[in-house]
Write an enzyme that holds these catalytic residues in place. Structure first.
Site, PDB file in Angstrom:
ATOM      1  N   GLY A 251       0.819  -1.207   0.000  1.00  0.00           N
ATOM      2  CA  GLY A 251       0.000   0.000   0.000  1.00  0.00           C
ATOM      3  C   GLY A 251       0.849   1.252   0.000  1.00  0.00           C
ATOM      4  N   ASP A 379      -9.922  11.096   9.448  1.00  0.00           N
ATOM      5  CA  ASP A 379      -9.725  10.670   8.057  1.00  0.00           C
ATOM      6  C   ASP A 379     -10.314   9.278   7.856  1.00  0.00           C
ATOM      7  OD1 ASP A 379      -8.948  10.966   5.424  1.00  0.00           O
ATOM      8  OD2 ASP A 379      -6.915  10.215   5.747  1.00  0.00           O
TER       9      ASP A 379
END
EC number: 2.7.11.30
Length: 567
Positions: A251, A379
């Site tokens: 990622g 977030d």
């Protein structure tokens, strides 16, 4: 019995303490704390010493027996291994005394510090031309404040040690006897109680949803994690780095890259799979924020990513900052929903675990009742949520998170900025109109983002009937990576929300989920549910008979089955 024993021993206590008082020297240096502390991973970290530090000053101290330095300045030594030093000098003009910190590996005034490990500052005469010169070194807190010239002050009387042992033994007898009696009584009670419990009754006993003891057990050990709990929630304070071998890049985000890696065990063939999040030198602040969040032991929860350690590393590419956590092979929720259609049971597990994780993050106490600092994620999105092997969620990526410290001022909160991903920003964040007087307003923005993630889950559930390909919230209405201005048009001007097709409401459970997420993305922050309330809603979905009596919200779904998705 205990009172009688204490009354009988009281005269003996008086005699023994009188003997102690008679054997104590005129002055005893104060006791100090150990100069090491235990690190989270079981090692020891040397703390800098505290010493008197007055350089050279005139003194009235003679070189007979002992005296005080009369130095009023206490300093923290610059290096952890430095010790306290005192130097006494007498010449034709005056007497001076010098108190400092110094490295025992180096000479001082041309002499080695031979007694640097001593707990007391015992002066030793050194030969120097033109003056009488005494010097001592010691390794205890402020030990150079009490200067000893005579050897009779350097050792404790054997009688004193013997008397202390005697009085300690006598003092401990009553509480020790009581403690042993309590342990025996408790043990007998437990044995008797277990004998009365029938095995068949135990096996047929229904398991509660999750009670207090269950939640406490989660904090102590998470058996469903993909990493052994013995490694969890430690900060690597040692200079020796963990034996980690990076494997594949899994990622990449705005601030860091995530690698699948091998944490080697005692033998070269054994290893545990971990995740390593690597921040470049420029993103130190993001690394520090996330490290500080993870370092809170009260954060540990089955639906929060399990943390191992944080490290600073030097590589050929420069300085890097690492966060080492558990590895979850199923990846993040966005990737999982893209590849898989989920069942109603899967939706219930994913949604419930997501709400529980956020509720724990927002809470000011642990399930065991210990005080905890509330945290807002700021977030939340499907790519910042991992899917565990048992198909439950765990929150990750706390680089933009904020600890809701009650000492923070309104200005501090205002300076925290407009952060997050535009697609998932709440209306009040998009137009920068948050109520900074109330820290609950920060939690309400997380709840809005959670509602969009719940919608993503629901859109991929086969219980609603036809399942389309995965789309993020607002789908094609905005571009792939929308900016704040374009989201303002959709969310503020048009009051838009992701579409909830009418056929979703044909399933009773999905109907409740849709009602819940609709209340969570309400335009008015104060009208939104709390994460704890959402967790309770999902718990009730396991028991359909309870659905008619929900306590979090008395609002009912309209009789026509429609939901207002554009609040």
């Amino acid at each position: 019995m205990g009172r009688g024993l204490l009354r009988g021993l009281w005269p003996l206590h008086i005699v023994l303490w009188t003997r102690i008082a008679s054997t104590i020297p005129p002055h005893v240096p104060k006791s100090v704390n150990s100069d090491v502390m235990a690190s989270d991973n079981g090692g020891a970290v040397k703390l800098p010493q505290l010493c008197k530090f007055c350089d050279v000053r005139l003194s009235t101290c003679d070189n007979q027996k002992s005296c005080m330095s009369n130095c009023s300045i206490t300093a923290i030594c610059e290096k952890p291994h430095e010790v306290c030093v005192a130097v006494w000098r007498k010449n034709d003009k005056n007497i001076t005394l010098e108190t400092v910190c110094h490295d025992p590996k180096l000479t001082y005034h041309g002499f080695t510090l031979e007694d640097a490990a001593s707990p007391k500052c015992v002066m030793k005469e050194k030969k120097r031309a033109g003056e009488t010169f005494f010097m001592c070194a010691c390794n205890m807190e402020e030990c150079n404040d009490y200067i000893i010239f005579s050897e009779e002050y350097t050792t404790s009387s054997p009688d004193l040690l013997l008397v202390i042992i005697q009085v300690t033994g006598v003092s401990l007898l009553p509480p020790l006897g009581i403690a042993i009696a309590v342990i025996i009584i408790f043990y007998c009670y437990r044995v008797h109680r277990q004998q009365k419990l029938s095995p068949s009754w135990e096996s047929s006993k229904p398991r509660k949803l999750m009670d207090f003891s269950d939640n406490c057990a989660i904090i102590l050990e998470d058996d469903r994690s993909d990493i052994s709990s013995t490694c969890a929630n430690n900060i690597n304070h040692n200079t020796e780095l963990l034996p980690i071998e990076l494997d594949t890049l899994v990622g990449k985000g705005r601030f860091a890259e995530v690698y699948k890696a091998k944490l080697k065990q005692n033998t070269s063939e054994q290893f545990e799979t971990v995740a390593v999040k690597i921040f470049p030198y420029e993103e130190y602040s993001s690394w520090k924020t996330e490290k500080d969040i993870f370092s809170d032991i009260n954060l540990k929860h089955e639906n929060i990513l399990q943390f191992l350690t944080a490290e600073e590393r030097k590589t050929e590419l420069g300085k890097q900052y690492w966060l080492i956590t558990a590895f979850h092979a199923k990846g993040n929720l966005q990737e999982y929903l893209t590849r898989h259609v989920i069942s109603w049971e899967d939706l219930r597990k994913l949604g419930s675990s997501l709400a529980r994780g956020i509720a724990h993050l927002h809470s000011d106490h642990t399930p065991c009742g210990r005080p905890k600092m509330p945290i807002v994620h700021r977030d939340l999105k499907s790519s910042n949520i991992l899917v565990k092997n048992d198909l439950t969620c765990c929150l990750c990526d706390f680089g933009l998170s904020l600890r809701l410290d009650p000492t923070l001022s309104v200005d501090d909160l205002a300076n925290s900025g407009q952060v997050g991903t535009a697609r998932y920003m709440a209306p009040e964040v998009l137009e920068s109109r948050m109520n900074l007087e109330n820290v609950e307003s920060f939690k309400q923005t997380d709840v809005y983002s959670m509602a969009l993630v719940l919608w993503e889950m629901t859109s991929r559930c086969n219980a609603v009937g036809e399942v389309k390909d995965y789309e993020p919230p607002f789908g094609s209405k905005v571009r792939e990576h929308p900016c704040v201005e374009s989201m303002k048009d959709s969310v503020l001007r048009d009051r838009g929300r992701p579409e909830i097709p009418s056929f979703w409401l044909n399933h009773q459970g999905i109907q409740i989920v849709c009602e819940t997420l609709t209340e969570c993305w309400d335009h008015d922050p104060e009208a939104r549910l709390t994460a704890q309330c959402v967790a309770e809603r999902f718990s009730e979905l396991e028991h359909p008979e309870r659905l008619s009596g929900r306590s979090c919200s008395q609002e009912k779904i309209p009789e026509d089955g429609s939901l207002n998705t554009t609040k």
